[in-house]
Design a protein around this motif. Sequence first.
Motif, PDB file in Angstrom:
ATOM      1  N   LEU A 199     -20.660   7.982  15.711  1.00  0.00           N
ATOM      2  CA  LEU A 199     -20.545   8.363  14.088  1.00  0.00           C
ATOM      3  C   LEU A 199     -19.217   7.739  13.609  1.00  0.00           C
ATOM      4  N   ASP A 200     -18.152   7.453  14.399  1.00  0.00           N
ATOM      5  CA  ASP A 200     -16.976   6.755  13.799  1.00  0.00           C
ATOM      6  C   ASP A 200     -16.963   5.489  14.028  1.00  0.00           C
ATOM      7  N   GLU A 201     -17.778   4.832  12.944  1.00  0.00           N
ATOM      8  CA  GLU A 201     -18.160   3.525  12.967  1.00  0.00           C
ATOM      9  C   GLU A 201     -17.004   2.646  12.632  1.00  0.00           C
ATOM     10  N   SER A 202     -16.638   1.420  13.059  1.00  0.00           N
ATOM     11  CA  SER A 202     -15.509   0.677  13.045  1.00  0.00           C
ATOM     12  C   SER A 202     -15.777  -0.397  12.382  1.00  0.00           C
ATOM     13  N   LYS A 203     -14.727  -0.974  11.659  1.00  0.00           N
ATOM     14  CA  LYS A 203     -14.624  -2.105  10.713  1.00  0.00           C
ATOM     15  C   LYS A 203     -13.685  -2.957  11.065  1.00  0.00           C
ATOM     16  N   GLY A 204     -13.958  -4.286  11.274  1.00  0.00           N
ATOM     17  CA  GLY A 204     -12.971  -5.216  11.647  1.00  0.00           C
ATOM     18  C   GLY A 204     -12.461  -5.823  10.093  1.00  0.00           C
ATOM     19  N   VAL A 205     -10.928  -6.125   9.936  1.00  0.00           N
ATOM     20  CA  VAL A 205     -10.521  -6.641   8.585  1.00  0.00           C
ATOM     21  C   VAL A 205      -9.736  -7.767   9.037  1.00  0.00           C
ATOM     22  N   MET A 206      -9.993  -8.853   8.155  1.00  0.00           N
ATOM     23  CA  MET A 206      -9.169  -9.867   8.263  1.00  0.00           C
ATOM     24  C   MET A 206      -8.363 -10.116   6.778  1.00  0.00           C
ATOM     25  N   ILE A 207      -6.948 -10.223   6.858  1.00  0.00           N
ATOM     26  CA  ILE A 207      -6.285 -10.236   5.421  1.00  0.00           C
ATOM     27  C   ILE A 207      -5.354 -11.409   5.377  1.00  0.00           C
ATOM     28  N   VAL A 208      -5.647 -12.516   4.558  1.00  0.00           N
ATOM     29  CA  VAL A 208      -4.693 -13.529   4.232  1.00  0.00           C
ATOM     30  C   VAL A 208      -4.160 -13.251   3.142  1.00  0.00           C
ATOM     31  N   THR A 209      -2.722 -13.250   3.340  1.00  0.00           N
ATOM     32  CA  THR A 209      -2.039 -12.657   2.329  1.00  0.00           C
ATOM     33  C   THR A 209      -0.333 -13.322   2.470  1.00  0.00           C
ATOM     34  N   ASP A 210       0.437 -13.279   1.379  1.00  0.00           N
ATOM     35  CA  ASP A 210       1.921 -13.806   1.244  1.00  0.00           C
ATOM     36  C   ASP A 210       2.719 -12.703   1.560  1.00  0.00           C
ATOM     37  N   GLU A 211       2.396 -11.488   1.929  1.00  0.00           N
ATOM     38  CA  GLU A 211       2.919 -10.308   2.127  1.00  0.00           C
ATOM     39  C   GLU A 211       2.637  -9.681   3.431  1.00  0.00           C
ATOM     40  N   PRO A 212       2.642 -10.297   4.492  1.00  0.00           N
ATOM     41  CA  PRO A 212       2.205  -9.999   5.774  1.00  0.00           C
ATOM     42  C   PRO A 212       3.020  -8.708   6.477  1.00  0.00           C
ATOM     43  N   GLU A 213       4.398  -8.857   6.304  1.00  0.00           N
ATOM     44  CA  GLU A 213       5.228  -7.825   6.887  1.00  0.00           C
ATOM     45  C   GLU A 213       4.916  -6.485   6.162  1.00  0.00           C
ATOM     46  N   GLU A 214       4.886  -6.548   5.018  1.00  0.00           N
ATOM     47  CA  GLU A 214       4.663  -5.284   4.203  1.00  0.00           C
ATOM     48  C   GLU A 214       3.399  -4.673   4.319  1.00  0.00           C
ATOM     49  N   ILE A 215       2.381  -5.521   4.442  1.00  0.00           N
ATOM     50  CA  ILE A 215       1.059  -4.989   4.617  1.00  0.00           C
ATOM     51  C   ILE A 215       0.880  -4.362   6.074  1.00  0.00           C
ATOM     52  N   ALA A 216       1.209  -5.130   6.923  1.00  0.00           N
ATOM     53  CA  ALA A 216       1.264  -4.784   8.391  1.00  0.00           C
ATOM     54  C   ALA A 216       1.916  -3.537   8.694  1.00  0.00           C
ATOM     55  N   ALA A 217       3.023  -3.365   8.003  1.00  0.00           N
ATOM     56  CA  ALA A 217       3.770  -2.083   8.173  1.00  0.00           C
ATOM     57  C   ALA A 217       3.475  -0.871   7.613  1.00  0.00           C
ATOM     58  N   VAL A 253     -11.663   2.562   5.123  1.00  0.00           N
ATOM     59  CA  VAL A 253     -11.634   1.342   4.226  1.00  0.00           C
ATOM     60  C   VAL A 253     -11.067   1.514   2.976  1.00  0.00           C
ATOM     61  N   ALA A 254     -11.561   2.735   2.257  1.00  0.00           N
ATOM     62  CA  ALA A 254     -10.954   2.864   0.890  1.00  0.00           C
ATOM     63  C   ALA A 254      -9.460   2.694   0.937  1.00  0.00           C
ATOM     64  N   LYS A 255      -8.977   3.661   1.594  1.00  0.00           N
ATOM     65  CA  LYS A 255      -7.580   3.564   1.903  1.00  0.00           C
ATOM     66  C   LYS A 255      -6.647   2.305   2.161  1.00  0.00           C
ATOM     67  N   LEU A 256      -7.596   1.664   3.107  1.00  0.00           N
ATOM     68  CA  LEU A 256      -7.061   0.329   3.423  1.00  0.00           C
ATOM     69  C   LEU A 256      -7.199  -0.640   2.307  1.00  0.00           C
ATOM     70  N   LYS A 257      -7.876  -0.455   1.506  1.00  0.00           N
ATOM     71  CA  LYS A 257      -8.270  -1.408   0.243  1.00  0.00           C
ATOM     72  C   LYS A 257      -6.906  -1.158  -0.575  1.00  0.00           C
ATOM     73  N   SER A 258      -6.632   0.141  -0.909  1.00  0.00           N
ATOM     74  CA  SER A 258      -5.540   0.742  -1.820  1.00  0.00           C
ATOM     75  C   SER A 258      -4.154   0.089  -1.226  1.00  0.00           C
ATOM     76  N   ILE A 259      -3.962   0.246   0.011  1.00  0.00           N
ATOM     77  CA  ILE A 259      -2.617  -0.271   0.488  1.00  0.00           C
ATOM     78  C   ILE A 259      -2.702  -1.826   0.213  1.00  0.00           C
ATOM     79  N   ILE A 260      -3.698  -2.405   0.509  1.00  0.00           N
ATOM     80  CA  ILE A 260      -3.519  -4.311   0.159  1.00  0.00           C
ATOM     81  C   ILE A 260      -3.345  -4.405  -1.314  1.00  0.00           C
ATOM     82  N   HIS A 261      -4.179  -3.806  -2.074  1.00  0.00           N
ATOM     83  CA  HIS A 261      -3.940  -3.959  -3.447  1.00  0.00           C
ATOM     84  C   HIS A 261      -2.447  -3.503  -3.927  1.00  0.00           C
ATOM     85  N   GLU A 262      -2.049  -2.573  -3.347  1.00  0.00           N
ATOM     86  CA  GLU A 262      -0.707  -2.108  -3.709  1.00  0.00           C
ATOM     87  C   GLU A 262       0.298  -3.167  -3.327  1.00  0.00           C
ATOM     88  N   LYS A 263       0.297  -3.620  -2.079  1.00  0.00           N
ATOM     89  CA  LYS A 263       1.294  -4.434  -1.700  1.00  0.00           C
ATOM     90  C   LYS A 263       1.055  -6.031  -2.070  1.00  0.00           C
TER      91      LYS A 263
END
Length: 288
Positions: A199-217, A253-263
Amino acid sequence: MPSTHKRESRKHLFLRYCFLQLGSILAAAGLEFFLIPNQVIDGGVVGISIMLSYLFHQPLSLFLLILNLPFLYLGYKQIGISFALSTLFSVISLSYWVAVFHPIPGLTTDLFLATVFGGIILGIGVGLIIRYGGSLDGTEIVAILLDKRTGFSVGETILFMNLFILASAGLVFGWDKAMYSLVAYFIAFKVIDVTIEGLDESKGVMIVTDEPEEIAAALMDRLGRGVTILHGQGGYSGEAKEVLYSVVTRLEVAKLKSIIHEKDPSAFVTIHEVHEVLGGRVKKKAIH
């Protein structure tokens, strides 16, 4: 060390056959308590066995064993001894429990309830058997062989064979039962997927960004997920680019999108399904 590894292997083998047995019990319960008393069938070898048992007035367990023997041999030749032994154990267990449960009356005569609950319980049972290295359906092995010799995929071949089998149920039990059988098959099919993948289905995410350290943290701190930083290069611009890779659950996934959009609102993100994850994941922390 060797003795410890041997004990772990024995424990793993014991657990595998326990779950194969549990899967067989559930599959037999779904068949004998819900589907078979209402003349609703499953696809594959099980469906063929149910129809032959009805036509020739012989025990279902007998046909399950006889029809699966050729497929067991093919499975041994094409996939290996471990798969063949797990499948043999599962088929024998299913045949045994079908015979044990057969004298017990079905739990409902309502076709809709029988179709839904029979499909769910059967799906869980078959899913457990597949998850732990066995099979109850020889059509899967045939599909693998045909995939190597024809242009049809394994999924297409299985679907075609099962549609033919379920259509045949219309000639044996009537077309309304055939349609209920088709519904039970699709319910079982989806439940098998859930049982195998969890039930705990996983999603792989690849992010190309100019703020890698902030998003990773932020991902590690607020989602508690490990992040891998890959070094890439823009194909057109030639500029160096940092690419982040992480695995999250479907609910995150929704929380992840929010974090990426914020950073980094201009980050390029791709999200894809991951069928299995082994190790390498940071333990879950509290989300801020």
